[in-house]
Design a protein around this motif. Structure first.
Motif, PDB file in Angstrom:
ATOM      1  N   ASP A 171       0.810  -1.222   0.000  1.00  0.00           N
ATOM      2  CA  ASP A 171       0.000   0.000   0.000  1.00  0.00           C
ATOM      3  C   ASP A 171       0.838   1.265   0.000  1.00  0.00           C
TER       4      ASP A 171
ATOM      5  N   PRO B 219       3.388   3.937  -4.906  1.00  0.00           N
ATOM      6  CA  PRO B 219       2.469   4.766  -5.699  1.00  0.00           C
ATOM      7  C   PRO B 219       1.580   3.899  -6.575  1.00  0.00           C
ATOM      8  N   ALA B 220       0.432   4.461  -6.939  1.00  0.00           N
ATOM      9  CA  ALA B 220      -0.490   3.739  -7.811  1.00  0.00           C
ATOM     10  C   ALA B 220       0.203   3.368  -9.121  1.00  0.00           C
ATOM     11  N   ARG B 221      -0.162   2.213  -9.650  1.00  0.00           N
ATOM     12  CA  ARG B 221       0.336   1.716 -10.932  1.00  0.00           C
ATOM     13  C   ARG B 221       1.824   1.425 -10.940  1.00  0.00           C
ATOM     14  N   SER B 222       2.459   1.379  -9.792  1.00  0.00           N
ATOM     15  CA  SER B 222       3.884   1.067  -9.756  1.00  0.00           C
ATOM     16  C   SER B 222       4.068  -0.414  -9.439  1.00  0.00           C
TER      17      SER B 222
ATOM     18  N   TYR C 208      -5.934  -8.855 -11.517  1.00  0.00           N
ATOM     19  CA  TYR C 208      -4.622  -8.329 -11.912  1.00  0.00           C
ATOM     20  C   TYR C 208      -4.111  -8.972 -13.200  1.00  0.00           C
TER      21      TYR C 208
ATOM     22  N   SER D 139      -3.118  -6.671 -16.044  1.00  0.00           N
ATOM     23  CA  SER D 139      -1.936  -5.905 -15.667  1.00  0.00           C
ATOM     24  C   SER D 139      -0.687  -6.774 -15.706  1.00  0.00           C
TER      25      SER D 139
ATOM     26  N   GLY E 185       1.717  -1.665  -6.372  1.00  0.00           N
ATOM     27  CA  GLY E 185       0.920  -0.699  -5.641  1.00  0.00           C
ATOM     28  C   GLY E 185      -0.531  -1.155  -5.552  1.00  0.00           C
ATOM     29  N   SER E 186      -1.276  -0.561  -4.646  1.00  0.00           N
ATOM     30  CA  SER E 186      -2.632  -1.025  -4.378  1.00  0.00           C
ATOM     31  C   SER E 186      -3.571  -0.812  -5.560  1.00  0.00           C
ATOM     32  N   GLU E 187      -3.236   0.086  -6.496  1.00  0.00           N
ATOM     33  CA  GLU E 187      -4.090   0.335  -7.659  1.00  0.00           C
ATOM     34  C   GLU E 187      -3.526  -0.322  -8.916  1.00  0.00           C
ATOM     35  N   PHE E 188      -2.737  -1.363  -8.727  1.00  0.00           N
ATOM     36  CA  PHE E 188      -2.112  -2.030  -9.866  1.00  0.00           C
ATOM     37  C   PHE E 188      -3.153  -2.617 -10.809  1.00  0.00           C
TER      38      PHE E 188
ATOM     39  N   LEU F 177      -5.644  -1.286 -12.018  1.00  0.00           N
ATOM     40  CA  LEU F 177      -6.093  -0.285 -12.974  1.00  0.00           C
ATOM     41  C   LEU F 177      -5.109  -0.148 -14.144  1.00  0.00           C
TER      42      LEU F 177
END
Length: 328
Positions: free
Chosen positions: A227, A230-233, A282, A285, A317-320, A322
């Motif tokens: 968490d 960063p997002a998408r990392s 996921y 992704s 990251g938690s928004e992976f 996306l």
């Protein structure tokens, strides 16, 4: 954009959508579709390349494969016109001879098939591989983690001394009976011989635990959500080795930069210890970024003559989930 799959008749592939089908064999393939038969269950399926859930099954030197129910170690790998050959026991075997059910899949294939382990086992495997390079503190931590992994309960007594509750301890290839509560100590210039068991790098209990853990494949492939990233990392951590036992640990981020030292957030790692992650959200992704990250790690390791992949962990990251949605 999804990269073109180089599918040829006779190759062995597995389905990320239905990994329980085992290894399949390509029967027919053209520029648009492929027919694959899963002989373990007798199912024939047709996939369109543009939306194929197939992943190539490619074993490496040192992996164990199963042919006709026998476990064999891969000594050399060859490839001709897209077809793999494995030399085991001095004899070459075509990939088509592989049993549909394999006891252990290649490390880099396990992640897309959602056959990965809890994240903390990557650290344990990494330490077990590098055991000969650990300092005293690292050795002590590894020994305690290994005993805990196999069901032992450890209670500290004094520095370098602990009490091992062996009632649930199950270490394969270790037949020696242990007392229910066994006082143990680690080598230390400040520790006197008080009659407790000296647990050092050559002790049969520790040696058997390390050998059994590495042979099990546990920790070879792991996935975790951090968490704090960063997002998408994403960061791919890998351990590569040579036949002489030398190791190198790499961490590559989503922009293919090598990170000198990377460890996931401690709290995220603790939460992931017993987490079971559903990989389906996921998958797109993973398909977009994982092969490129792995290729970058392989190229970096190849420059150091470290070509044997021993363990990997993908930290995201938690928004992976996306990542790549705009390309749908």
């Amino acid at each position: 954009m999804r990269r073109m799959l180089m599918i040829r008749p006779g190759q062995r592939w597995s389905s990320t959508a239905e990994p329980e089908l085992g290894l399949g064999t390509i029967l027919r393939s053209d520029n648009r579709q492929a027919d694959i038969v899963f002989t373990g269950c007798g199912e024939l399926k047709r996939f369109t390349h543009a939306a194929s859930p197939l992943v190539r099954v490619r074993f490496a030197v040192g992996d164990h494969i199963t042919i006709d129910g026998r476990a064999l170690e891969v000594e050399e790998v060859g490839e001709t016109d897209g077809m793999l050959r494995y030399r085991c026991g001095g004899e070459w075997r075509l990939e088509g001879a592989l049993d549909p059910e394999q006891a252990s899949l290649p490390i880099d294939v396990r992640l897309p098939l959602n056959a990965c382990d809890p994240s903390h086992l990557f650290d344990l495997r990494s330490a077990a591989l590098a055991a000969a390079q650990l300092d005293q503190s690292g050795f002590e931590q590894l020994a305690l983690d290994l005993l805990t992994h196999f069901g032992g309960r450890v209670a500290p007594l004094t520095p370098h001394r602990f009490l091992l509750d062996s009632r649930e301890l199950s270490v394969p290839d270790f037949e020696q009976a242990l007392p229910a509560s066994l006082p143990c100590r680690f080598p230390s210039e400040h520790a006197d011989d008080d009659g407790s068991t000296l647990l050092d790098a050559v002790h049969p209990l520790y040696a058997a635990a390390r050998r059994a853990f590495l042979a099990s494949g546990a920790g070879g492939a792991s996935f975790m959500i951090d968490d704090s990233l960063p997002a998408r990392s994403a960061v791919l951590q890998t351990v590569f080795g040579r036949d002489d036992g030398a190791l190198t640990a790499l961490a590559v981020d989503a922009k293919f930069n090598r990170l000198g030292s990377f460890q996931p957030n401690a709290q995220s790692l603790y939460r992931a210890r017993h987490a079971v992650i559903d990989m389906k959200p996921y998958r797109r992704s993973l398909e977009a970024i994982y092969p490129n990250l792995l290729q970058a790690a392989r190229e970096e390791a190849g420059q150091q003559d470290m070509r044997r992949l021993l363990a990997l962990r993908l930290v995201v990251g938690s928004e992976f989930a996306l990542f790549g949605k705009n390309g749908r």
